[in-house]
Every structure is written in C-alpha cells, then in structure tokens.
Design an enzyme around this catalytic site. Structure first.
Site, PDB file in Angstrom:
ATOM      1  N   ASP A 126      92.868  68.504  25.922  1.00  0.00           N
ATOM      2  CA  ASP A 126      93.482  69.763  25.517  1.00  0.00           C
ATOM      3  C   ASP A 126      94.988  69.598  25.244  1.00  0.00           C
ATOM      4  O   ASP A 126      95.549  68.502  25.356  1.00  0.00           O
ATOM      5  CB  ASP A 126      93.209  70.819  26.601  1.00  0.00           C
ATOM      6  CG  ASP A 126      92.847  72.167  25.991  1.00  0.00           C
ATOM      7  OD1 ASP A 126      93.427  72.511  24.949  1.00  0.00           O
ATOM      8  OD2 ASP A 126      92.006  72.884  26.574  1.00  0.00           O
ATOM      9  N   ASP A 183      90.441  79.059  19.866  1.00  0.00           N
ATOM     10  CA  ASP A 183      89.216  79.225  20.658  1.00  0.00           C
ATOM     11  C   ASP A 183      88.250  80.221  20.032  1.00  0.00           C
ATOM     12  O   ASP A 183      88.665  81.257  19.504  1.00  0.00           O
ATOM     13  CB  ASP A 183      89.558  79.736  22.069  1.00  0.00           C
ATOM     14  CG  ASP A 183      90.156  78.630  22.923  1.00  0.00           C
ATOM     15  OD1 ASP A 183      90.492  77.563  22.368  1.00  0.00           O
ATOM     16  OD2 ASP A 183      90.274  78.844  24.140  1.00  0.00           O
TER      17      ASP A 183
HETATM   18  C1  GLA Z   1      91.562  75.792  25.877  1.00  0.00           C
HETATM   19  C2  GLA Z   1      90.463  75.170  25.025  1.00  0.00           C
HETATM   20  C3  GLA Z   1      89.118  75.740  25.456  1.00  0.00           C
HETATM   21  C4  GLA Z   1      88.893  75.462  26.925  1.00  0.00           C
HETATM   22  C5  GLA Z   1      90.037  76.014  27.757  1.00  0.00           C
HETATM   23  C6  GLA Z   1      89.982  75.570  29.206  1.00  0.00           C
HETATM   24  O1  GLA Z   1      91.705  77.157  25.619  1.00  0.00           O
HETATM   25  O2  GLA Z   1      90.683  75.400  23.669  1.00  0.00           O
HETATM   26  O3  GLA Z   1      88.074  75.178  24.681  1.00  0.00           O
HETATM   27  O4  GLA Z   1      88.748  74.071  27.125  1.00  0.00           O
HETATM   28  O5  GLA Z   1      91.292  75.582  27.243  1.00  0.00           O
HETATM   29  O6  GLA Z   1      91.021  76.055  29.959  1.00  0.00           O
END
Ligand code: GLA
Length: 383
Positions: A126, A183
């Site tokens: 991430d 997301d």
């Molecule tokens: C980010 C990523 C998600 C998930 C969250 C976890 O938002 O884009 O896919 O992994 O972190 O905290």
C-alpha cells in the site's frame, strides 16, 4: 516472478477489514475449494491490513497479532498450501499502513525475509503515510528488490491507487499488478468511476504488470466493510464482465462461505474468466466513445463499445451501458477489421448465455437496459 495472466484470488478487506483471524481465513480458503472457485482459477488467499501487532518485536520484525493468528503465519500458510492454494499478505511503503498498523518503510529487507520465511506467495503493498520527501517509485523498487532476493518467489502487487502518476513508473519496480484506481465500494457509482478511469490508461496494463481495478464487490449485497449501498444482480454482472474485459486481476471480496448460487455462477462464468485470462493480453480498444470524445468530463454517464483481439484469433466484443437510459449500440464488422474484402464475418457467442448468433447486414446491434452489458466472443468464419 513473471506474471503472465491477471492473478485471481480472494482478499479479506472488502468484507472484513480488521475483523480477521485464522479461523475466518481458513474457512474462506475451504469455501474457495468447496464452491469450485479455486478450480475456476481463484488461487490466492490474501490477508489484507490489520494482521499485525501495533509494535514490532524486539528483534525489529513484524509480529502477527497472536489473538487473531495464534499459530503465527507459517502454520496458516502451510494449511493454505496443503489445499493447493497460495498465500498472500499485506504491507505498506509508508510510516503506517492505511489502518495505522506497522508498515515496512525502512524495514523492507527485514520484512521481505519474514514474508519469505512464513511462506508468503503474494504481497499487496500500500501507499498510505508515504513520507513527502521519499519517492514512491524508490520505495516500491526497494521492496520488490527485497522480495526478489528473499529466497521465495513472491508476486509484488502495488497498491498506490494511481497516485503520483503510478502508470509512468510502476513497471520500473517489477510489480506484477498495480492498483490503477482508488478504493472500490459496493455501489454502482463506484463501479462506473473505476471503469471510466481505466479508459485513459489502457496502454499501461498487460502481460507482466496488469492494471488492477481493485477487488470485486460481486455478491456483497451491501454487507461488510465496503458494502456501502450494494448493487443489483444486473450491476454485478456488468461489474464482473467489465473487469474481465479489461483483464483486471480478479480478487473476490465477498463472504465466500455464504454465497448465493447467482454469485457463485457469475464468479465462475467460464467464458468471462477465459476472456480475463486470455494469453495474448492484447490491449482493449475503444470503438465508442471514440478517442477524444467526452474527455473533459470523466464522470459523465457513458456507454461503451470495446473490442479485444484474443490469442486464438477470435475477437471479443463488449457493450457496456453506464447510463440511466436504454441504449442501442451498433458495431460494424469494418470496425473490427472484417470489412467486405475480408470475406469473413463473426460467429458470436454470448458470454452469459452461450447462445450463438451472426451479425446482421454487417453489424452487431445490441439494445441494453440501463446498467446492463453484453459481451461476446466472436469466431472469425467465412461470410
Ligand atoms: C487502502 C487500500 C485498500 C485496503 C486498505 C487497508 O485503502 O487501497 O485496498 O488495503 O488500504 O487499510
């Protein structure tokens, strides 16, 4: 590891977020096997954020939370491998993970060794809390290099949401896939947004490093962490078909222990999965809207005609109606390289029903309800 096809699996985040433990992960892995999803190709079982203790151990290593993972990660990985599946985990290049757990910044080589020792096959990486004075591409290259020298073949899955022009540098890191969007949420607007975003970055995906449109929300029906609203069955069909058409990795995000028959059938649709996994990895091209149309307002409701060349000489055609009105779309054979001089036409097979049909008067016409799609595999035959 060279990634020749979009990776497929299941990830804990969409439904469970921090509510994860060993029992849930093992139950989900068993459900993948029992439901036939694993056989359909969904092999990676990925634990997302929130698996670690908030502090590193005295030895500087990440520590799996013993309340959630009492036997540690190696034992869990062994069980998953014994089912013929692969094991994925999660970390982050910044000061903390997105959910504020310890992250791998300046611990890349230590953490890569831990992941390798635990039997990890896939690392989602991430981008939260990245220090402003460090460049994302340097940090991603550092981790990928550490993984590549850890003694274990570990797929590096970048998750920087397209930030800092990720598309321009992601392939320098050696990642096998990269999150090309923000997301996903379990609602129609989110699916539309993520789809539209792909249209300007199609040339960057492909064999070696696939554009990852984020995990699937198929079958969530508004439940779970990102279950904000839910979608209709028709919308899930369009979502899944769109991800397959654009060769996104397919990471299931619903509760696979309690799936409806409709969810299972959609996620195992053999023709759509074959489209996703097609070995040629040719770039999808857009017949409508043509290049330059609507570029100013990416959020506008749209309808699309897409095509993609397949490895066996077939041509895939995709019609997607992201608007609120019924739409008629027409694709001429000329537009897919089969003009009159070719003496050829397409024998079309509907990827949802398996029904066969032929173009009429040199074109393929579909009329789609709002939010619906039609996807065909076309075999080139004598006209
Ligand atoms: C980010 C990523 C998600 C998930 C969250 C976890 O938002 O884009 O896919 O992994 O972190 O905290």
């Amino acid at each position: 590891m060279i990634v020749n096809k979009p990776p497929m699996g299941w990830n804990s985040w969409n439904t469970y977020a921090e509510n994860i433990d060993e029992a849930l992960i093992l139950e989900s892995a068993r459900a993948l096997k029992k439901s036939g999803l694993a056989q359909a190709g969904y092999k990676y079982v990925v634990i997302d954020d929130c698996w670690a203790l908030k502090e590193r151990g005295k030895d500087g290593k990440l520590v799996p939370d013993p309340a959630k993972f009492p036997r540690g990660m190696k034992a869990l990985a062994d069980d998953i491998h014994a089912m013929g599946l692969k094991f994925g985990m999660y970390s982050c290049c910044g000061r903390m993970t997105c959910a504020r757990y310890p992250s791998s910044l300046d611990h890349e080589w230590t953490d890569a060794r831990s992941f390798a020792a635990w039997g990890v096959d896939f690392l989602k990486y991430d981008y939260c809390f990245k220090p402003k004075n460090r460049s994302g591409d340097d940090l991603y290259r550092t981790m990928r290099l550490a993984l590549a020298n850890s003694g274990r073949d570990i797929l590096f899955s970048g998750c920087s949401w397209g930030a800092d022009k990720t598309h321009e540098w992601i392939r320098t890191t050696g990642a096998g896939m990269w999150r090309s969007t923000g997301d996903i949420f379990d609602n129609w607007k989110s699916i539309c947004d993520l789809f539209h975003r792909q249209m300007s970055i199609l040339p960057y995906g492909g064999r070696g490093c696939f554009n990852d449109m984020d995990m699937l929300v198929v079958g969530m029906h508004g439940k779970g962490h990102v279950g904000l609203g839910g979608c209709t069955d028709e919308e899930y069909r369009t979502h899944f078909a769109a991800w397959c058409f654009l060769q996104s990795p397919l990471m299931i995000g619903c509760d696979v222990r309690n799936m409806s028959d409709a969810t299972r059938a959609l996620l195992t649709n053999p023709m759509l999965i074959a489209l996703d996994q097609d070995a040629l990895c040719a770039q999808t091209y857009r017949i409508l809207p043509y290049e330059g149309a609507f570029e100013d307002d990416p959020s506008e409701n749209r309808y699309y005609m897409l095509a993609r060349m397949l490895e066996n000489g077939d041509v895939a055609l995709g019609f997607f109606n992201f608007t609120e009105e019924e739409r008629r779309m027409e694709c001429t054979l000329d537009e897919v390289g089969l003009g009159v001089p070719s003496g050829r036409t397409l024998e079309l097979c509907d990827c949802f029903t398996g029904e066969k049909c032929l173009p009429q008067c040199g074109s393929v016409c579909v009329t789609l309800a709002p939010h619906a799609c039609a996807v065909y595999c076309g075999k080139v035959v004598k006209a």
